[in-house]
Design a protein around this motif. Structure first.
Motif, mmCIF file in Angstrom:
data_model
loop_
_atom_site.group_PDB
_atom_site.id
_atom_site.type_symbol
_atom_site.label_atom_id
_atom_site.label_comp_id
_atom_site.label_asym_id
_atom_site.label_seq_id
_atom_site.Cartn_x
_atom_site.Cartn_y
_atom_site.Cartn_z
ATOM 1 N N GLU A 111 0.863 -1.181 0.000
ATOM 2 C CA GLU A 111 0.000 0.000 0.000
ATOM 3 C C GLU A 111 0.897 1.227 0.000
ATOM 4 O O GLU A 111 1.880 1.287 0.751
ATOM 5 N N PHE A 112 0.545 2.240 -0.838
ATOM 6 C CA PHE A 112 1.414 3.387 -1.050
ATOM 7 C C PHE A 112 0.775 4.693 -0.591
ATOM 8 O O PHE A 112 -0.447 4.801 -0.497
ATOM 9 N N GLU A 113 1.623 5.673 -0.360
ATOM 10 C CA GLU A 113 1.156 7.031 -0.084
ATOM 11 C C GLU A 113 0.562 7.667 -1.339
ATOM 12 O O GLU A 113 -0.399 8.423 -1.262
ATOM 13 N N ARG A 114 1.159 7.354 -2.497
ATOM 14 C CA ARG A 114 0.771 7.978 -3.765
ATOM 15 C C ARG A 114 0.358 6.895 -4.764
ATOM 16 O O ARG A 114 0.850 5.765 -4.682
ATOM 17 N N PRO A 115 -0.501 7.200 -5.715
ATOM 18 C CA PRO A 115 -0.885 6.217 -6.728
ATOM 19 C C PRO A 115 0.330 5.742 -7.528
ATOM 20 O O PRO A 115 1.224 6.531 -7.844
ATOM 21 N N VAL A 116 0.331 4.452 -7.847
ATOM 22 C CA VAL A 116 1.400 3.865 -8.653
ATOM 23 C C VAL A 116 0.749 3.182 -9.855
ATOM 24 O O VAL A 116 0.129 2.123 -9.714
ATOM 25 N N ARG A 154 -3.473 2.847 -5.359
ATOM 26 C CA ARG A 154 -2.450 2.915 -4.311
ATOM 27 C C ARG A 154 -2.089 1.530 -3.766
ATOM 28 O O ARG A 154 -1.478 1.427 -2.701
ATOM 29 N N GLY A 155 -2.430 0.471 -4.502
ATOM 30 C CA GLY A 155 -2.087 -0.872 -4.052
ATOM 31 C C GLY A 155 -1.575 -1.741 -5.186
ATOM 32 O O GLY A 155 -2.146 -1.751 -6.273
#
Length: 342
Positions: A251-256, A314-315
């Motif tokens: 899980e990320f702070e920013r979209p990937v 974000r995942g």
């Protein structure tokens, strides 16, 4: 790198110590004197290495005299007892045991991630847990894209994680099942491993999670310099001889974007992207331990969005495999030693 270094291996006759010897030769490490240290029962054994014959010596404090680099491949207790003695005698130690990994005075290093941490060592550098290395090498390039905040991990760990005794036990069980004989009483594992899975590695550590499961969080925080990283990990022993596998959701702070994730993995040092579900051969579709053994790359595949994340962008979920004895232990240690040459 032309100057030679006197190198000792503590625990030289075990699975990881033996692999360290192979890695030193394969990577053309500039070894001057080579000193192989092990228990008293192994002392006197002669080992051929890179065109020379080396006699195994008993591991004692005085055996570290004159050594520049010591690679530790022994258990925690022996590491705690002997490796500080090596440092006192002027050697720089790269230790594979758990003894010093979370010591704030000791760098914990995966060269593809935090090679710069070697610079602040005080004579001792720790090699991370095998499952931590295998999981973090492909996590790091994705972290640089989006900033990892949380990991959900399931590991499928080979018998090699329990050393030579674990591999021998699985081999004997497979042989017994093949001939119709009862399996020998398990010693290396909690139960029969052949035709079975054992969903516990290590003792209870924190709220039902085992010591092995907590390593992914505690070591990951230190290696990636992410003190707030949250990790939920389940570790399972599987009837595979060597090479661990892991299912990881980040899980990320920013979209990937998925395309960016795949591109980052394809370009990342130490990573091989194997992610083509349309490939004719299964080995070209996704990583498997059978094909990732006895090599140093972490193979990554099944890269996809985490559709359970409310913010799907974000995942990311992926599957990875890597050789536990090599990159998960011996090779990573030798790579750290190579950083010391610079």
């Amino acid at each position: 790198m032309s100057d030679t270094k006197n190198v000792a291996i503590l625990g030289a006759t075990g699975a990881v110590g033996t692999q360290m010897l192979t890695c030193l030769a394969e990577r053309d490490f500039p070894v001057g004197e080579l000193r192989l240290l092990a228990s008293a029962r192994s002392a006197g054994k002669r080992i051929e290495w890179n065109g020379r014959e080396v006699t195994v010596q008993e591991a004692r404090p005085e055996a570290f005299e004159g050594m520049d680099i010591v690679l530790g491949a022994a258990g925690d207790e022996q590491a705690k007892e002997l490796l500080p003695e090596a440092v006192r005698r002027g050697a720089t130690v790269v230790d594979n045991s758990h003894a010093f990994r979370l010591d704030p005075e000791v760098p914990l290093v995966v060269p593809e991630i935090n090679a710069e941490d070697v610079a602040w060592n005080k004579g001792l550098i720790a090699n991370p847990n095998c499952a931590t290395i295998i999981g973090l090498v492909p996590t790091w390039p994705l972290h640089k894209l989006g900033g990892v905040t949380r990991m959900v991990v399931s590991t499928y760990q080979a018998a090699s994680g329990a050393g030579v005794s674990g591999m021998n036990e699985l081999e004997s069980e497979i042989e017994a099942l093949g001939t119709g004989r009862p399996c020998p009483e398990p010693k290396a594992f909690a139960d029969q491993l052949a035709s079975n899975l054992i969903p516990q590695i290590g003792g209870e550590k924190f709220e039902g999670y085992t010591s092995e499961e907590m390593k992914m969080q505690n070591e990951g925080r230190k290696i990636m310099h992410l003190p707030e990283l949250r990790v939920n990990c389940t570790c399972v022993r599987v009837p595979v001889m060597r090479s661990h596998s892991e299912s990881i959701t980040l899980e990320f702070e920013r979209p990937v974007p998925l395309e960016d994730a795949r591109a980052a993995l394809a370009d990342a040092p130490g990573v091989k992207l194997v992610d083509d579900l349309d490939a004719e051969a299964a080995r070209d579709r996704f990583p498997m331990p059978l094909y990732t053994s006895d090599q140093d790359l972490i193979w990554v595949g099944r890269v996809r969005r985490d559709i359970s994340n409310p913010d799907v962008g974000r995942g990311i979920t992926f599957w990875c495999c890597g050789d536990q004895i090599r990159k998960g232990a011996a090779t990573n240690a030798v790579q750290i030693a190579e950083l010391l040459l610079k």
